[in-house]
Design a protein around this motif. Structure first.
Motif, PDB file in Angstrom:
ATOM      1  N   SER A 127       0.853  -1.180   0.000  1.00  0.00           N
ATOM      2  CA  SER A 127       0.000   0.000   0.000  1.00  0.00           C
ATOM      3  C   SER A 127       0.892   1.233   0.000  1.00  0.00           C
ATOM      4  O   SER A 127       1.794   1.372   0.831  1.00  0.00           O
ATOM      5  CB  SER A 127      -0.900   0.001   1.245  1.00  0.00           C
ATOM      6  N   LEU A 128       0.636   2.137  -0.932  1.00  0.00           N
ATOM      7  CA  LEU A 128       1.512   3.282  -1.096  1.00  0.00           C
ATOM      8  C   LEU A 128       1.219   4.377  -0.076  1.00  0.00           C
ATOM      9  O   LEU A 128       0.133   4.469   0.470  1.00  0.00           O
ATOM     10  CB  LEU A 128       1.378   3.843  -2.514  1.00  0.00           C
ATOM     11  N   GLY A 129       2.235   5.224   0.150  1.00  0.00           N
ATOM     12  CA  GLY A 129       2.051   6.387   1.004  1.00  0.00           C
ATOM     13  C   GLY A 129       2.622   6.260   2.389  1.00  0.00           C
ATOM     14  O   GLY A 129       2.482   7.184   3.196  1.00  0.00           O
ATOM     15  N   HIS A 130       3.283   5.142   2.707  1.00  0.00           N
ATOM     16  CA  HIS A 130       3.806   4.941   4.062  1.00  0.00           C
ATOM     17  C   HIS A 130       5.304   5.230   4.184  1.00  0.00           C
ATOM     18  O   HIS A 130       5.805   5.513   5.273  1.00  0.00           O
ATOM     19  CB  HIS A 130       3.540   3.503   4.525  1.00  0.00           C
ATOM     20  N   GLU A 159       2.612   7.898  -5.994  1.00  0.00           N
ATOM     21  CA  GLU A 159       2.530   7.913  -4.537  1.00  0.00           C
ATOM     22  C   GLU A 159       2.252   9.312  -3.996  1.00  0.00           C
ATOM     23  O   GLU A 159       1.824   9.473  -2.850  1.00  0.00           O
ATOM     24  CB  GLU A 159       3.830   7.359  -3.956  1.00  0.00           C
ATOM     25  N   LEU A 160       2.469  10.317  -4.831  1.00  0.00           N
ATOM     26  CA  LEU A 160       2.159  11.681  -4.410  1.00  0.00           C
ATOM     27  C   LEU A 160       0.654  11.926  -4.368  1.00  0.00           C
ATOM     28  O   LEU A 160       0.201  12.958  -3.880  1.00  0.00           O
ATOM     29  CB  LEU A 160       2.828  12.690  -5.354  1.00  0.00           C
ATOM     30  N   ASP A 161      -0.131  10.961  -4.872  1.00  0.00           N
ATOM     31  CA  ASP A 161      -1.587  11.055  -4.743  1.00  0.00           C
ATOM     32  C   ASP A 161      -2.034  10.841  -3.296  1.00  0.00           C
ATOM     33  O   ASP A 161      -3.174  11.172  -2.949  1.00  0.00           O
ATOM     34  CB  ASP A 161      -2.274   9.991  -5.605  1.00  0.00           C
ATOM     35  N   GLU A 162      -1.170  10.241  -2.483  1.00  0.00           N
ATOM     36  CA  GLU A 162      -1.535   9.869  -1.118  1.00  0.00           C
ATOM     37  C   GLU A 162      -1.329  11.043  -0.158  1.00  0.00           C
ATOM     38  O   GLU A 162      -0.250  11.600  -0.065  1.00  0.00           O
ATOM     39  CB  GLU A 162      -0.674   8.681  -0.650  1.00  0.00           C
ATOM     40  N   GLY A 163      -2.365  11.385   0.580  1.00  0.00           N
ATOM     41  CA  GLY A 163      -2.256  12.490   1.531  1.00  0.00           C
ATOM     42  C   GLY A 163      -1.228  12.246   2.611  1.00  0.00           C
ATOM     43  O   GLY A 163      -0.598  13.196   3.105  1.00  0.00           O
ATOM     44  N   SER A 164      -1.021  10.983   2.972  1.00  0.00           N
ATOM     45  CA  SER A 164      -0.051  10.666   4.028  1.00  0.00           C
ATOM     46  C   SER A 164       1.366  11.056   3.617  1.00  0.00           C
ATOM     47  O   SER A 164       2.198  11.379   4.481  1.00  0.00           O
ATOM     48  CB  SER A 164      -0.107   9.173   4.373  1.00  0.00           C
ATOM     49  N   ALA A 169       5.786  14.861   4.613  1.00  0.00           N
ATOM     50  CA  ALA A 169       6.639  15.938   4.094  1.00  0.00           C
ATOM     51  C   ALA A 169       6.603  17.142   5.028  1.00  0.00           C
ATOM     52  O   ALA A 169       7.641  17.764   5.308  1.00  0.00           O
ATOM     53  CB  ALA A 169       6.189  16.335   2.686  1.00  0.00           C
ATOM     54  N   LEU A 170       5.422  17.480   5.531  1.00  0.00           N
ATOM     55  CA  LEU A 170       5.308  18.578   6.491  1.00  0.00           C
ATOM     56  C   LEU A 170       6.100  18.279   7.756  1.00  0.00           C
ATOM     57  O   LEU A 170       6.803  19.144   8.295  1.00  0.00           O
ATOM     58  CB  LEU A 170       3.832  18.813   6.844  1.00  0.00           C
ATOM     59  N   ALA A 171       5.992  17.046   8.242  1.00  0.00           N
ATOM     60  CA  ALA A 171       6.667  16.680   9.496  1.00  0.00           C
ATOM     61  C   ALA A 171       8.184  16.731   9.335  1.00  0.00           C
ATOM     62  O   ALA A 171       8.898  17.216  10.218  1.00  0.00           O
ATOM     63  CB  ALA A 171       6.220  15.289   9.947  1.00  0.00           C
ATOM     64  N   CYS A 172       8.695  16.221   8.204  1.00  0.00           N
ATOM     65  CA  CYS A 172      10.145  16.253   7.975  1.00  0.00           C
ATOM     66  C   CYS A 172      10.659  17.688   7.960  1.00  0.00           C
ATOM     67  O   CYS A 172      11.716  17.995   8.530  1.00  0.00           O
ATOM     68  CB  CYS A 172      10.481  15.576   6.652  1.00  0.00           C
ATOM     69  N   ALA A 173       9.914  18.568   7.307  1.00  0.00           N
ATOM     70  CA  ALA A 173      10.335  19.963   7.245  1.00  0.00           C
ATOM     71  C   ALA A 173      10.232  20.633   8.615  1.00  0.00           C
ATOM     72  O   ALA A 173      11.118  21.397   9.012  1.00  0.00           O
ATOM     73  CB  ALA A 173       9.496  20.716   6.219  1.00  0.00           C
TER      74      ALA A 173
END
Length: 284
Positions: A127-130, A159-164, A169-173
């Motif tokens: 499953s993508l997005g993890h 995989e950029l379709d996945e909101g997760s 990305a927000l958390a890493c930044a």
């Protein structure tokens, strides 16, 4: 005779490694008569830059894939496993002859990547997005432990379709994780059709930058461009970076580059050798 400059020599060695990765992926595909061979051919140059024995970007010990000081390479697109197995064989983590067991019962090389089975496979995919969320957690943990290892996450444009993915990305930044690098394979195709028609993600580079990432876009089938992009990323220390790689599905085998329904590419029994012949002809 004047010898080639060191950088030119490196590019030549990495191109040869990419050819071996493509050849080994074709061998595995023929074992099962199927597989995500188009993606494997497309990302071979990227994987060569990271995994080529003695020349790769990753800090690793092939004989000790669990070494604590290793750089972590996360394959969140689990169906690209055929490509990563070929790269792990190139690195020396997996014996070359083991590739012939791909997808077979009791094999350590299942068709979708599973960390519990395969040496050097850091996470299970499917499953993508993890992947990027796991990379964020790993990056934080390594920093808290004072471990200088880096975390790389290979993900697809689909995989950029996945909101997760964007939450991670927000958390890493937010945590300014300079030890995390995302690598996006932009091949323009996913299971339901061309990426722009399924869910438009462009302008990709600007979106990553808006999320606080240092973003570099390169031709993912150009070894020299990949090296230049990674040099720029290595020099950036203020937070996470993303290497956006435009690739061609089936790259290196012209008759597969233009094949329709290429996400899970049908390859006839007689075509595997033809594909190898085209690959060898293109590299001579």
């Amino acid at each position: 005779m004047i010898s080639a400059p060191p950088r030119e020599q490196l590019v030549t060695r990495l191109r040869a490694a990419a050819t071996r990765i493509r050849r080994n992926a074709l061998t595995m595909g023929e074992v099962q008569g199927q597989g995500y061979i188009g993606q494997a051919l497309g990302v071979a140059d990227i994987l060569a830059v990271f995994y080529a024995r003695g020349d790769g970007e990753l800090r690793l010990r092939p004989e000790d894939p669990g070494w604590d000081g290793r750089d972590r390479f996360l394959l969140s697109v689990g169906h690209y496993a055929i490509a990563l197995y070929a790269a792990l064989a190139e690195a020396g983590t997996i014996p070359l002859q083991e590739l012939e067991t791909y997808g077979s019962d009791d094999s350590r090389l299942p068709m979708s990547g599973m960390a519990s089975y395969t040496p050097g496979m850091e996470i299970s995919g499917g499953s993508l997005g993890h992947g990027l969320g796991v990379a964020c957690g790993m990056g934080l943990a390594l920093r808290y432990r004072g471990n200088p290892a880096r975390v790389f996450n290979l993900l697809s444009d689909g995989e950029l379709d996945e909101g997760s993915t964007w939450e991670a990305a927000l958390a890493c930044a937010h945590h300014e994780l300079g030890n995390v690098t995302a690598i996006v394979d932009v091949n323009g195709l996913q299971a339901d059709g061309p990426t722009p028609g399924v869910l438009r993600t462009e302008p990709v580079t600007e979106k990553w930058r808006a999320f606080g990432w240092h973003a570099v876009r390169v031709d993912g089938n150009d070894i020299a461009a990949l090296l230049d992009g990674l040099d720029e990323i290595r020099a950036h220390t203020g937070g996470p970076s993303v290497l956006i790689c435009d690739t061609r599905i089936g790259c290196g085998v012209p008759f597969l580059e233009t094949r329709e329904k290429a996400h899970f590419m049908p390859v006839a029994e007689h075509e595997w050798q033809a594909a190898r012949d085209q690959l060898e002809g293109a590299t001579q």
